[in-house]
Write an enzyme that holds these catalytic residues in place. Structure first.
Site, PDB file in Angstrom:
ATOM      1  N   LYS A 179       0.851  -1.190   0.000  1.00  0.00           N
ATOM      2  CA  LYS A 179       0.000   0.000   0.000  1.00  0.00           C
ATOM      3  C   LYS A 179       0.885   1.239   0.000  1.00  0.00           C
ATOM      4  O   LYS A 179       1.694   1.442   0.900  1.00  0.00           O
ATOM      5  CB  LYS A 179      -0.933   0.046   1.207  1.00  0.00           C
ATOM      6  N   GLY A 231       6.717   4.276   9.069  1.00  0.00           N
ATOM      7  CA  GLY A 231       5.947   5.495   9.252  1.00  0.00           C
ATOM      8  C   GLY A 231       6.031   5.986  10.676  1.00  0.00           C
ATOM      9  O   GLY A 231       7.015   5.737  11.390  1.00  0.00           O
ATOM     10  N   SER A 232       5.005   6.680  11.119  1.00  0.00           N
ATOM     11  CA  SER A 232       5.010   7.320  12.427  1.00  0.00           C
ATOM     12  C   SER A 232       4.802   6.306  13.547  1.00  0.00           C
ATOM     13  O   SER A 232       4.227   5.233  13.346  1.00  0.00           O
ATOM     14  CB  SER A 232       3.916   8.376  12.496  1.00  0.00           C
ATOM     15  N   MET A 234       2.777   6.676  16.046  1.00  0.00           N
ATOM     16  CA  MET A 234       1.355   6.589  16.335  1.00  0.00           C
ATOM     17  C   MET A 234       0.684   5.539  15.454  1.00  0.00           C
ATOM     18  O   MET A 234      -0.039   4.657  15.946  1.00  0.00           O
ATOM     19  CB  MET A 234       0.683   7.947  16.127  1.00  0.00           C
ATOM     20  N   THR A 235       0.930   5.589  14.148  1.00  0.00           N
ATOM     21  CA  THR A 235       0.323   4.621  13.240  1.00  0.00           C
ATOM     22  C   THR A 235       0.939   3.240  13.420  1.00  0.00           C
ATOM     23  O   THR A 235       0.241   2.221  13.349  1.00  0.00           O
ATOM     24  CB  THR A 235       0.464   5.086  11.781  1.00  0.00           C
ATOM     25  N   GLU A 253       9.450   0.224  11.188  1.00  0.00           N
ATOM     26  CA  GLU A 253      10.533   1.211  11.089  1.00  0.00           C
ATOM     27  C   GLU A 253       9.885   2.555  11.366  1.00  0.00           C
ATOM     28  O   GLU A 253       9.110   3.065  10.557  1.00  0.00           O
ATOM     29  CB  GLU A 253      11.176   1.155   9.699  1.00  0.00           C
ATOM     30  N   CYS A 287      13.065  10.105   9.129  1.00  0.00           N
ATOM     31  CA  CYS A 287      13.086   9.543  10.471  1.00  0.00           C
ATOM     32  C   CYS A 287      14.488   9.568  11.054  1.00  0.00           C
ATOM     33  O   CYS A 287      14.667   9.557  12.270  1.00  0.00           O
ATOM     34  CB  CYS A 287      12.541   8.120  10.457  1.00  0.00           C
ATOM     35  N   GLU A 385       9.676  14.631  17.581  1.00  0.00           N
ATOM     36  CA  GLU A 385      10.082  14.583  16.176  1.00  0.00           C
ATOM     37  C   GLU A 385       9.259  15.599  15.379  1.00  0.00           C
ATOM     38  O   GLU A 385       8.055  15.426  15.188  1.00  0.00           O
ATOM     39  CB  GLU A 385       9.871  13.176  15.621  1.00  0.00           C
TER      40      GLU A 385
END
Length: 483
Positions: A179, A231-232, A234-235, A253, A287, A385
């Site tokens: 995705k 990604g983040s 949170m996600t 990651e 990141c 961040e």
């Protein structure tokens, strides 16, 4: 046909299909204007892709590894052949200056080539014998593909991170549903066109895009035997929670708030170059951005003065301006987040020695290269961040203090050291809690290195043999010696 002109925007089971999710816009961040409309995948679309990958795995997982290597080399060549289109897409949708887009593409090509080399050797290394203590039994070890894998990649380095995941997975014998980010949905679809060109078996690689609906469906699809997410935090936490009921392997990651330590004997010019590249490359949207500068107080004044001058002299503008050294923030949403951090820093009275503002009086999502001096260690700019071109600095009086300050974070992705003596830099690097340390070096990431973090920066490693092993399971076969 250009990827922008394709009416069907989902690649499943070897064919282009219309997707059924919400409408999306691809935006040029240098102007803020949409340049293509497409639809994301629905939950039903994701399920269809997952089923296709599961069906294809039955054969692909048993395909000779040398043949899988040939397909990977086909991807590498296909990317090279499409270089002008891909570079333009990265410039247009990500806002990357041309030199940054070229780096991203080159990294993707190198990843496919590297894992093709590893795939060439996989079958020959199977059934390695283990002589167990006692002598009555012998064992055989096999490394076998996990199965269909769901992958979710970010918007900041879309093509590169896709290659980091797809190449080792296909090399191992896994099948893939990828995705793309709804913010930068386009470049990875070129991989689908290449898959068709090289006659990759249907269902081995499936690519779709979409937002939250597609991401949730990816985490829920029962066909997947692993989820790989970049990604983040949170996600990433939501992905991990979504697959926890099935105890499914997950690779994450995630974020970073990485330190760069400059020692008392460091060369100022070298330090300016490395600090600037570490925070202003890709407009700080990495990141791995070294967003915390920890400098010995004996050289702090000279270094900050030189850094401020370098930041103020950095040419910020459209990627289509050849003079541009830093492009825009990639999305309107991220632009607003960075602006909120800058506003908070102003409210806190931080000492801004360069930048500090968004360019709201011109089109696009541009932020000035920004440096805040002597930031308190409990301040938001120091702890969180930002994901933008914002550097926080502090001073220390000793090496031990520098290491303690550097490690005082819940992240642990990257660290950097600038020191005149290699032995000193290496000694500091050994004590930093992070997955990748750069000593007197820009952030060059080779396909045979390891990439991943400690603490809250993620789970697992990408690249190198570690990236390959993340898509393999170990099977041990035991029998009596006389068998």
């Amino acid at each position: 046909m250009s990827i922008l002109d394709r009416a069907q925007q989902m690649f499943v089971n070897g064919k282009w299909q219309a997707s059924n999710g919400a409408e999306m816009q691809a935006v040029d961040p240098s102007t803020g204007e949409s340049f293509v409309t497409l639809r994301g995948a629905s939950a039903e679309d994701v399920q269809q892709a997952a089923e296709a990958s599961a069906a294809a795995f039955v054969t692909w997982g048993k395909t000779p590894s040398t043949l899988r290597a040939q397909y990977l080399r086909g991807f590498a060549k296909g990317l090279q052949d499409r270089a002008p289109e891909l570079i333009d897409l990265l410039m247009r949708n990500n806002g990357k200056p041309k030199f940054e887009a070229e780096i991203c593409l080159g990294d993707a090509v190198a990843s496919f080539e590297y894992y093709a080399t590893l795939a060439d050797e996989l079958d020959a290394k199977q059934d390695q014998q283990v002589h167990h203590a006692g002598g009555e039994h012998r064992g055989y070890v096999r490394h076998e593909p996990l199965g269909p894998v769901g992958m979710i990649v970010p918007w900041n380095f879309p093509l590169m991170t896709a290659a980091w995941k797809i190449a080792p997975a296909l090399a191992a014998g896994c099948t893939v549903v990828l995705k793309t980010s709804e913010i930068t949905p386009l470049t990875e679809f070129v991989l689908a066109e290449i898959a068709q060109d090289i006659d990759l078996p249907a269902g081995v690689l499936n690519i779709l895009t979409g937002g939250a609906e597609a991401g949730i469906a990816m985490s829920a699809a029962p066909q997947f035997r692993k989820i790989s997410f970049t990604g983040s935090n949170m996600t990433g936490g939501k992905v991990m929670s979504a697959v926890s009921d099935r105890c499914l392997p997950v690779a994450l990651e995630l974020g970073g708030k990485s330190p760069i330590i400059v020692t008392a004997d460091a060369d100022i010019a070298q330090a300016v170059e490395l600090v600037s590249m570490g925070i202003f490359f890709n407009a700080g949207q990495a990141c791995s951005a070294t967003s915390r500068l920890i400098v010995d107080k004996s050289i702090e004044g000279d270094l900050i003065d030189a850094l401020a001058a370098a930041a103020k002299g950095l040419n910020v503008g459209s990627p289509y301006n050849e003079a541009s050294e830093m492009g825009p923030i990639t999305s309107a949403q991220q632009f607003q987040k960075v602006k909120q951090y800058l506003a908070g820093a102003r409210d806190d009275g931080l000492d801004c020695v360069a930048g500090g503002n968004a360019r709201d009086n011109e089109p696009g999502f541009f932020v000035e290269p920004t440096i805040f001096r002597n930031v308190p260690h409990n301040n938001t700019i120091w702890r969180e961040e930002v994901f933008g071109p914002v550097l926080a600095t502090t001073t220390v009086s000793s090496e031990a203090e520098a290491i303690a300050v550097a490690n005082d974070t819940h992240y642990g992705l990257v660290g950097a050291v600038v020191s005149r003596e290699w032995d000193d830099g290496k000694r500091i690097a050994d004590q930093l809690v992070a997955g990748q340390i750069f000593v007197n070096s820009p952030q060059v990431v080779y396909p045979d290195s390891a990439w991943g973090g400690f603490k809250s920066s993620g789970i697992g490693r990408e690249l190198g043999p570690w990236g390959l092993s993340g898509y393999q399971g170990v099977k041990h076969i035991l029998s009596p010696v006389a068998a």
